[in-house]
Motif scaffolding. Structure first.
Motif, short mmCIF file in Angstrom:
data_model
loop_
_atom_site.label_atom_id
_atom_site.label_comp_id
_atom_site.label_asym_id
_atom_site.label_seq_id
_atom_site.Cartn_x
_atom_site.Cartn_y
_atom_site.Cartn_z
N THR A 4 0.85 -1.19 0.00
CA THR A 4 0.00 0.00 0.00
C THR A 4 0.89 1.25 0.00
O THR A 4 2.11 1.15 0.08
CB THR A 4 -0.87 0.05 1.27
OG1 THR A 4 0.01 0.16 2.39
CG2 THR A 4 -1.74 -1.18 1.40
N GLU A 184 -10.50 4.43 -0.81
CA GLU A 184 -10.06 3.04 -0.99
C GLU A 184 -11.16 2.06 -0.59
O GLU A 184 -11.35 1.03 -1.24
CB GLU A 184 -8.77 2.81 -0.19
CG GLU A 184 -7.58 3.53 -0.81
CD GLU A 184 -6.41 3.76 0.12
OE1 GLU A 184 -5.46 4.43 -0.29
OE2 GLU A 184 -6.45 3.27 1.27
N GLU A 188 -13.25 -1.09 -3.53
CA GLU A 188 -13.24 -2.56 -3.56
C GLU A 188 -14.49 -3.12 -2.91
O GLU A 188 -15.08 -2.49 -2.03
CB GLU A 188 -11.96 -3.12 -2.89
CG GLU A 188 -11.65 -2.57 -1.50
CD GLU A 188 -12.19 -3.42 -0.36
OE1 GLU A 188 -12.96 -4.38 -0.60
OE2 GLU A 188 -11.87 -3.08 0.80
N LEU A 327 -1.85 -5.18 -0.74
CA LEU A 327 -3.03 -5.12 -1.60
C LEU A 327 -3.11 -6.40 -2.42
O LEU A 327 -2.09 -6.88 -2.93
CB LEU A 327 -2.91 -3.97 -2.61
CG LEU A 327 -3.06 -2.54 -2.12
CD1 LEU A 327 -2.86 -1.59 -3.30
CD2 LEU A 327 -4.43 -2.33 -1.49
N GLU A 332 -8.20 -5.98 -5.55
CA GLU A 332 -8.07 -4.58 -5.15
C GLU A 332 -7.34 -3.76 -6.22
O GLU A 332 -6.64 -2.80 -5.92
CB GLU A 332 -7.35 -4.49 -3.79
CG GLU A 332 -8.20 -5.12 -2.69
CD GLU A 332 -7.46 -5.27 -1.37
OE1 GLU A 332 -8.07 -4.99 -0.32
OE2 GLU A 332 -6.28 -5.69 -1.38
N ILE A 335 -7.85 -0.01 -6.17
CA ILE A 335 -7.09 0.71 -5.14
C ILE A 335 -5.66 0.91 -5.62
O ILE A 335 -5.07 1.99 -5.44
CB ILE A 335 -7.08 -0.06 -3.80
CG1 ILE A 335 -8.50 -0.21 -3.25
CG2 ILE A 335 -6.19 0.66 -2.78
CD1 ILE A 335 -8.57 -0.90 -1.90
N GLN A 339 -3.93 4.45 -5.83
CA GLN A 339 -2.68 4.77 -5.12
C GLN A 339 -1.60 5.18 -6.11
O GLN A 339 -0.75 6.02 -5.80
CB GLN A 339 -2.25 3.58 -4.25
CG GLN A 339 -3.29 3.30 -3.15
CD GLN A 339 -2.78 2.38 -2.05
OE1 GLN A 339 -1.77 1.70 -2.20
NE2 GLN A 339 -3.49 2.36 -0.93
#
Ligand code: FES
Ligand code: FE2
Length: 348
Positions: A4, A184, A188, A327, A332, A335, A339
Protein backbone atom coordinates in the motif's frame (compact mmCIF):
# COMPACT_ATOMS: atom_id res chain seq x y z
CA UNK A 1 1.51 -8.93 -3.60
CA UNK A 2 1.57 -5.14 -3.82
CA UNK A 3 2.39 -2.76 -0.99
CA UNK A 4 0.00 0.00 0.00
CA UNK A 5 0.98 3.65 0.20
CA UNK A 6 3.10 4.44 3.28
CA UNK A 7 0.85 4.59 6.34
CA UNK A 8 2.56 7.84 7.34
CA UNK A 9 0.61 9.48 4.49
CA UNK A 10 -2.69 8.89 6.30
CA UNK A 11 -2.34 11.23 9.26
CA UNK A 12 0.41 13.72 8.44
CA UNK A 13 -0.70 17.39 8.08
CA UNK A 14 2.23 18.09 5.75
CA UNK A 15 1.09 15.23 3.49
CA UNK A 16 -2.43 16.69 3.30
CA UNK A 17 -0.94 20.09 2.42
CA UNK A 18 0.98 18.46 -0.46
CA UNK A 19 -2.14 16.60 -1.63
CA UNK A 20 -4.18 19.79 -1.49
CA UNK A 21 -1.72 21.47 -3.88
CA UNK A 22 -0.83 18.52 -6.10
CA UNK A 23 -4.26 16.87 -6.32
CA UNK A 24 -7.27 18.92 -5.21
CA UNK A 25 -6.14 22.30 -6.58
CA UNK A 26 -6.49 21.10 -10.17
CA UNK A 27 -8.99 18.23 -10.33
CA UNK A 28 -12.73 18.01 -10.97
CA UNK A 29 -15.15 17.22 -8.16
CA UNK A 30 -18.92 16.93 -8.01
CA UNK A 31 -20.30 20.17 -6.54
CA UNK A 32 -24.10 20.14 -6.70
CA UNK A 33 -26.98 19.90 -9.15
CA UNK A 34 -28.33 22.15 -11.86
CA UNK A 35 -31.58 22.69 -9.93
CA UNK A 36 -29.58 24.78 -7.43
CA UNK A 37 -28.70 27.28 -10.16
CA UNK A 38 -31.67 26.87 -12.48
CA UNK A 39 -32.60 30.56 -12.54
CA UNK A 40 -30.51 33.61 -13.43
CA UNK A 41 -29.57 35.28 -10.16
CA UNK A 42 -28.84 32.11 -8.17
CA UNK A 43 -25.77 30.58 -6.54
CA UNK A 44 -24.58 27.76 -4.31
CA UNK A 45 -21.38 27.18 -2.36
CA UNK A 46 -19.27 24.04 -2.26
CA UNK A 47 -15.71 22.89 -1.57
CA UNK A 48 -13.16 21.02 -3.68
CA UNK A 49 -10.59 19.54 -1.33
CA UNK A 50 -10.05 22.45 1.05
CA UNK A 51 -10.87 25.18 -1.50
CA UNK A 52 -14.20 26.97 -0.92
CA UNK A 53 -15.98 27.63 -4.22
CA UNK A 54 -19.17 29.32 -5.33
CA UNK A 55 -21.15 28.40 -8.43
CA UNK A 56 -23.30 31.17 -9.90
CA UNK A 57 -25.75 31.82 -12.69
CA UNK A 58 -25.78 35.55 -13.39
CA UNK A 59 -28.44 37.52 -15.29
CA UNK A 60 -26.70 36.64 -18.57
CA UNK A 61 -27.61 32.99 -17.90
CA UNK A 62 -23.97 31.82 -17.90
CA UNK A 63 -22.89 29.23 -15.34
CA UNK A 64 -19.65 30.26 -13.61
CA UNK A 65 -17.55 29.19 -10.64
CA UNK A 66 -15.24 31.23 -8.42
CA UNK A 67 -12.97 30.72 -5.47
CA UNK A 68 -15.23 31.77 -2.60
CA UNK A 69 -12.59 33.76 -0.76
CA UNK A 70 -12.91 37.52 -0.38
CA UNK A 71 -10.17 39.46 -2.14
CA UNK A 72 -10.10 41.86 0.85
CA UNK A 73 -9.02 39.77 3.83
CA UNK A 74 -10.16 36.30 3.03
CA UNK A 75 -13.59 35.73 4.54
CA UNK A 76 -15.81 33.29 2.63
CA UNK A 77 -18.00 35.63 0.60
CA UNK A 78 -21.07 33.50 -0.13
CA UNK A 79 -22.72 31.20 2.40
CA UNK A 80 -25.07 28.30 1.61
CA UNK A 81 -27.18 28.82 -1.47
CA UNK A 82 -29.88 31.15 -2.68
CA UNK A 83 -31.08 33.74 -5.14
CA UNK A 84 -29.40 37.11 -5.19
CA UNK A 85 -28.18 39.73 -7.63
CA UNK A 86 -24.85 40.13 -5.86
CA UNK A 87 -22.74 38.42 -3.20
CA UNK A 88 -21.83 40.57 -0.24
CA UNK A 89 -18.99 39.55 2.05
CA UNK A 90 -20.29 39.55 5.65
CA UNK A 91 -17.01 40.94 7.04
CA UNK A 92 -16.67 44.46 5.52
CA UNK A 93 -19.38 44.32 2.85
CA UNK A 94 -17.28 44.13 -0.28
CA UNK A 95 -19.88 43.24 -2.90
CA UNK A 96 -19.33 41.09 -5.96
CA UNK A 97 -21.58 40.53 -8.96
CA UNK A 98 -22.54 36.96 -9.84
CA UNK A 99 -20.09 37.42 -12.72
CA UNK A 100 -17.35 37.71 -10.09
CA UNK A 101 -16.60 41.42 -10.56
CA UNK A 102 -16.09 43.62 -7.52
CA UNK A 103 -19.02 46.05 -7.59
CA UNK A 104 -18.59 47.98 -4.36
CA UNK A 105 -16.17 48.28 -1.45
CA UNK A 106 -17.09 50.72 1.31
CA UNK A 107 -14.58 53.63 1.65
CA UNK A 108 -12.66 52.45 -1.42
CA UNK A 109 -13.22 55.94 -2.84
CA UNK A 110 -10.95 57.28 -0.07
CA UNK A 111 -8.09 55.13 -1.33
CA UNK A 112 -6.16 56.60 -4.23
CA UNK A 113 -5.24 53.92 -6.76
CA UNK A 114 -7.82 51.37 -5.56
CA UNK A 115 -8.25 49.15 -8.62
CA UNK A 116 -11.63 47.46 -8.25
CA UNK A 117 -11.40 45.89 -11.71
CA UNK A 118 -8.44 43.82 -10.53
CA UNK A 119 -10.13 42.59 -7.37
CA UNK A 120 -12.87 40.34 -8.69
CA UNK A 121 -13.33 36.82 -7.30
CA UNK A 122 -10.75 34.41 -8.71
CA UNK A 123 -12.33 32.35 -11.46
CA UNK A 124 -12.53 28.54 -11.25
CA UNK A 125 -13.84 26.00 -13.79
CA UNK A 126 -17.35 24.60 -13.91
CA UNK A 127 -18.98 21.95 -16.10
CA UNK A 128 -22.13 19.85 -16.23
CA UNK A 129 -23.09 16.31 -17.15
CA UNK A 130 -26.88 16.00 -17.20
CA UNK A 131 -28.15 17.46 -13.90
CA UNK A 132 -24.72 17.13 -12.24
CA UNK A 133 -22.51 20.20 -11.69
CA UNK A 134 -18.75 19.72 -11.32
CA UNK A 135 -16.10 22.25 -10.33
CA UNK A 136 -12.35 22.53 -10.57
CA UNK A 137 -10.45 25.25 -8.63
CA UNK A 138 -8.11 25.58 -11.63
CA UNK A 139 -9.49 28.17 -14.09
CA UNK A 140 -7.43 26.57 -16.89
CA UNK A 141 -8.54 22.98 -16.25
CA UNK A 142 -9.17 20.59 -19.15
CA UNK A 143 -12.91 20.45 -19.97
CA UNK A 144 -15.06 18.20 -17.80
CA UNK A 145 -16.12 16.09 -20.83
CA UNK A 146 -12.52 14.93 -21.28
CA UNK A 147 -12.17 14.01 -17.64
CA UNK A 148 -15.44 12.13 -17.09
CA UNK A 149 -14.44 10.18 -20.20
CA UNK A 150 -16.35 6.92 -20.44
CA UNK A 151 -18.68 7.46 -17.48
CA UNK A 152 -21.68 9.07 -19.27
CA UNK A 153 -21.60 6.33 -21.90
CA UNK A 154 -21.37 3.55 -19.33
CA UNK A 155 -24.33 4.99 -17.43
CA UNK A 156 -26.36 5.34 -20.64
CA UNK A 157 -25.42 1.80 -21.67
CA UNK A 158 -26.81 0.51 -18.38
CA UNK A 159 -30.16 2.01 -19.40
CA UNK A 160 -30.20 5.10 -17.21
CA UNK A 161 -31.03 8.47 -18.81
CA UNK A 162 -29.55 11.00 -16.38
CA UNK A 163 -31.49 13.88 -17.97
CA UNK A 164 -34.71 12.31 -16.75
CA UNK A 165 -33.57 12.14 -13.13
CA UNK A 166 -34.79 14.54 -10.48
CA UNK A 167 -32.86 15.54 -7.39
CA UNK A 168 -34.64 14.20 -4.29
CA UNK A 169 -32.35 14.82 -1.31
CA UNK A 170 -28.82 15.33 -0.03
CA UNK A 171 -27.31 13.21 2.71
CA UNK A 172 -24.20 14.57 4.48
CA UNK A 173 -21.74 12.73 6.69
CA UNK A 174 -18.31 13.00 8.28
CA UNK A 175 -15.98 10.22 9.36
CA UNK A 176 -12.81 10.08 11.46
CA UNK A 177 -10.58 8.81 8.68
CA UNK A 178 -8.19 10.16 6.08
CA UNK A 179 -9.88 10.89 2.73
CA UNK A 180 -7.80 8.22 0.97
CA UNK A 181 -9.11 5.52 3.31
CA UNK A 182 -12.68 6.53 2.38
CA UNK A 183 -11.83 6.39 -1.33
CA UNK A 184 -10.06 3.04 -0.99
CA UNK A 185 -13.00 1.56 0.88
CA UNK A 186 -15.26 2.66 -1.98
CA UNK A 187 -12.95 1.09 -4.57
CA UNK A 188 -13.24 -2.56 -3.56
CA UNK A 189 -15.99 -4.99 -2.72
CA UNK A 190 -13.60 -7.57 -1.29
CA UNK A 191 -15.04 -6.53 2.09
CA UNK A 192 -18.68 -6.72 0.98
CA UNK A 193 -19.36 -10.37 1.75
CA UNK A 194 -17.85 -9.92 5.22
CA UNK A 195 -19.11 -6.49 6.15
CA UNK A 196 -22.29 -5.77 4.14
CA UNK A 197 -24.74 -8.66 4.68
CA UNK A 198 -27.82 -6.98 3.22
CA UNK A 199 -25.96 -5.63 0.18
CA UNK A 200 -24.45 -9.06 -0.46
CA UNK A 201 -27.87 -10.68 -0.48
CA UNK A 202 -29.07 -8.36 -3.27
CA UNK A 203 -25.99 -8.18 -5.45
CA UNK A 204 -23.41 -10.80 -6.40
CA UNK A 205 -20.14 -9.69 -4.80
CA UNK A 206 -18.19 -12.85 -5.68
CA UNK A 207 -14.86 -12.50 -7.48
CA UNK A 208 -16.15 -14.07 -10.70
CA UNK A 209 -19.29 -12.00 -11.00
CA UNK A 210 -18.27 -8.59 -9.69
CA UNK A 211 -16.33 -6.64 -12.35
CA UNK A 212 -13.60 -4.04 -11.74
CA UNK A 213 -12.31 -1.80 -14.51
CA UNK A 214 -10.31 1.41 -14.88
CA UNK A 215 -10.32 3.78 -17.82
CA UNK A 216 -8.20 6.91 -17.34
CA UNK A 217 -9.45 8.80 -14.32
CA UNK A 218 -12.65 6.73 -14.01
CA UNK A 219 -12.93 3.43 -12.14
CA UNK A 220 -16.01 1.28 -12.59
CA UNK A 221 -17.50 -1.59 -10.60
CA UNK A 222 -20.28 -3.69 -12.10
CA UNK A 223 -22.42 -5.72 -9.76
CA UNK A 224 -24.90 -8.30 -11.08
CA UNK A 225 -28.11 -8.96 -9.20
CA UNK A 226 -28.08 -11.97 -6.91
CA UNK A 227 -31.63 -11.69 -5.60
CA UNK A 228 -33.95 -8.93 -6.86
CA UNK A 229 -36.42 -9.43 -4.01
CA UNK A 230 -34.78 -9.43 -0.63
CA UNK A 231 -36.44 -8.25 2.54
CA UNK A 232 -34.23 -5.15 2.56
CA UNK A 233 -34.33 -4.11 -1.11
CA UNK A 234 -36.56 -4.47 -4.14
CA UNK A 235 -34.13 -4.46 -7.07
CA UNK A 236 -36.71 -5.20 -9.74
CA UNK A 237 -36.74 -2.70 -12.61
CA UNK A 238 -35.13 -1.48 -15.80
CA UNK A 239 -31.56 -1.31 -14.45
CA UNK A 240 -30.24 -4.87 -14.68
CA UNK A 241 -27.28 -4.47 -12.29
CA UNK A 242 -25.55 -2.16 -9.88
CA UNK A 243 -22.88 0.11 -11.28
CA UNK A 244 -20.49 2.16 -9.16
CA UNK A 245 -18.13 4.76 -10.56
CA UNK A 246 -15.28 6.72 -9.08
CA UNK A 247 -13.87 9.85 -10.69
CA UNK A 248 -10.37 10.72 -9.49
CA UNK A 249 -9.68 12.05 -6.95
CA UNK A 250 -12.91 11.70 -4.95
CA UNK A 251 -16.27 11.70 -6.71
CA UNK A 252 -18.40 8.62 -6.11
CA UNK A 253 -21.38 7.61 -8.26
CA UNK A 254 -23.73 4.83 -7.14
CA UNK A 255 -26.43 3.20 -9.22
CA UNK A 256 -28.33 0.33 -7.63
CA UNK A 257 -30.16 -2.28 -9.70
CA UNK A 258 -33.89 -1.79 -10.20
CA UNK A 259 -35.78 1.40 -10.87
CA UNK A 260 -33.98 4.55 -12.08
CA UNK A 261 -31.73 5.84 -9.28
CA UNK A 262 -28.36 7.47 -8.87
CA UNK A 263 -26.44 9.03 -6.01
CA UNK A 264 -23.36 11.16 -6.52
CA UNK A 265 -21.06 13.18 -4.30
CA UNK A 266 -17.54 14.21 -3.39
CA UNK A 267 -15.14 12.87 -0.78
CA UNK A 268 -13.32 15.87 0.70
CA UNK A 269 -10.59 16.05 3.34
CA UNK A 270 -11.37 18.27 6.33
CA UNK A 271 -8.17 17.45 8.23
CA UNK A 272 -5.58 14.67 7.89
CA UNK A 273 -7.85 12.34 9.87
CA UNK A 274 -11.31 13.68 9.06
CA UNK A 275 -13.32 13.45 5.85
CA UNK A 276 -16.58 15.06 4.79
CA UNK A 277 -18.82 13.71 2.10
CA UNK A 278 -22.30 14.17 0.78
CA UNK A 279 -24.48 12.25 -1.62
CA UNK A 280 -27.14 13.83 -3.81
CA UNK A 281 -29.84 11.25 -4.52
CA UNK A 282 -31.71 11.32 -7.82
CA UNK A 283 -34.76 9.33 -8.88
CA UNK A 284 -37.29 9.33 -11.69
CA UNK A 285 -39.94 12.04 -11.39
CA UNK A 286 -42.80 10.84 -9.22
CA UNK A 287 -41.01 7.69 -8.06
CA UNK A 288 -42.88 5.77 -5.38
CA UNK A 289 -42.01 7.25 -1.96
CA UNK A 290 -41.98 3.90 -0.16
CA UNK A 291 -39.44 2.48 -2.60
CA UNK A 292 -37.27 5.60 -2.30
CA UNK A 293 -37.36 5.24 1.50
CA UNK A 294 -36.37 1.59 1.18
CA UNK A 295 -33.40 2.41 -1.08
CA UNK A 296 -32.25 5.15 1.31
CA UNK A 297 -32.42 2.81 4.28
CA UNK A 298 -30.63 0.04 2.35
CA UNK A 299 -27.90 2.46 1.26
CA UNK A 300 -27.76 4.07 4.70
CA UNK A 301 -27.10 0.68 6.28
CA UNK A 302 -24.11 0.14 3.93
CA UNK A 303 -22.87 3.63 4.85
CA UNK A 304 -23.07 2.93 8.58
CA UNK A 305 -21.14 -0.32 8.07
CA UNK A 306 -18.48 1.48 6.03
CA UNK A 307 -18.06 4.19 8.68
CA UNK A 308 -17.04 1.55 11.22
CA UNK A 309 -14.58 0.07 8.71
CA UNK A 310 -12.81 3.27 7.68
CA UNK A 311 -12.56 4.57 11.25
CA UNK A 312 -11.04 1.24 12.31
CA UNK A 313 -8.51 1.47 9.48
CA UNK A 314 -7.62 5.02 10.54
CA UNK A 315 -6.88 3.87 14.10
CA UNK A 316 -4.65 1.09 12.75
CA UNK A 317 -2.71 2.96 10.10
CA UNK A 318 -2.52 6.10 12.26
CA UNK A 319 -0.97 4.17 15.17
CA UNK A 320 2.43 4.14 13.49
CA UNK A 321 2.86 0.48 14.44
CA UNK A 322 3.24 -0.66 10.81
CA UNK A 323 4.90 1.13 7.90
CA UNK A 324 2.54 -0.16 5.20
CA UNK A 325 0.07 -2.89 4.27
CA UNK A 326 -0.64 -5.24 1.36
CA UNK A 327 -3.03 -5.12 -1.60
CA UNK A 328 -4.52 -8.08 -3.46
CA UNK A 329 -3.59 -7.36 -7.04
CA UNK A 330 -6.77 -8.79 -8.54
CA UNK A 331 -9.45 -8.02 -5.96
CA UNK A 332 -8.07 -4.58 -5.15
CA UNK A 333 -6.89 -3.48 -8.56
CA UNK A 334 -8.86 -0.22 -8.39
CA UNK A 335 -7.09 0.71 -5.14
CA UNK A 336 -3.73 0.02 -6.78
CA UNK A 337 -4.78 2.34 -9.63
CA UNK A 338 -5.90 5.01 -7.12
CA UNK A 339 -2.68 4.77 -5.12
CA UNK A 340 -0.71 5.02 -8.37
CA UNK A 341 -2.50 8.28 -9.18
CA UNK A 342 -1.77 9.63 -5.68
CA UNK A 343 1.96 8.80 -6.02
CA UNK A 344 2.11 10.18 -9.54
CA UNK A 345 0.46 13.47 -8.55
CA UNK A 346 2.85 13.93 -5.64
CA UNK A 347 5.96 13.18 -7.65
CA UNK A 348 4.84 15.29 -10.61
S1 FES B 1 -12.89 40.14 4.20
FE1 FES B 1 -14.48 40.37 2.80
S2 FES B 1 -15.01 42.44 2.99
FE2 FES B 1 -13.33 42.25 4.29
FE1 FE2 C 1 -18.35 -0.91 1.90
Amino acid sequence: VLSTLPYAWYSDPEQLRREQEAIFRSTWQYAGHTGQVADPGSFFTTVAGLTPLVVTRARDGVLRAFVNVCRHRGFTVAQGEGRREALQCPYHAWTYGLDGSLRAAPRANLEPGFEAEELGLLPASVGTWGPFVFVNPDADAPPLEEVVGPMPEQVAALGLDVDRLEHRLRSESEVEANWKIVCENFLECYHCAVAHPSLSKSIDVSFDAYRLETDGLVSTQRAPVRDAHTEEYDGEGELPRGQFHFLWPGTAVNILPGRPNLSIGPINPVSPTRTARFLDYFFAAGEDEAWVEQLLEFDGQVGREDKVLVEGVQRGVGSGALAEGRLLERSETLIAHFQGLVSEALSG
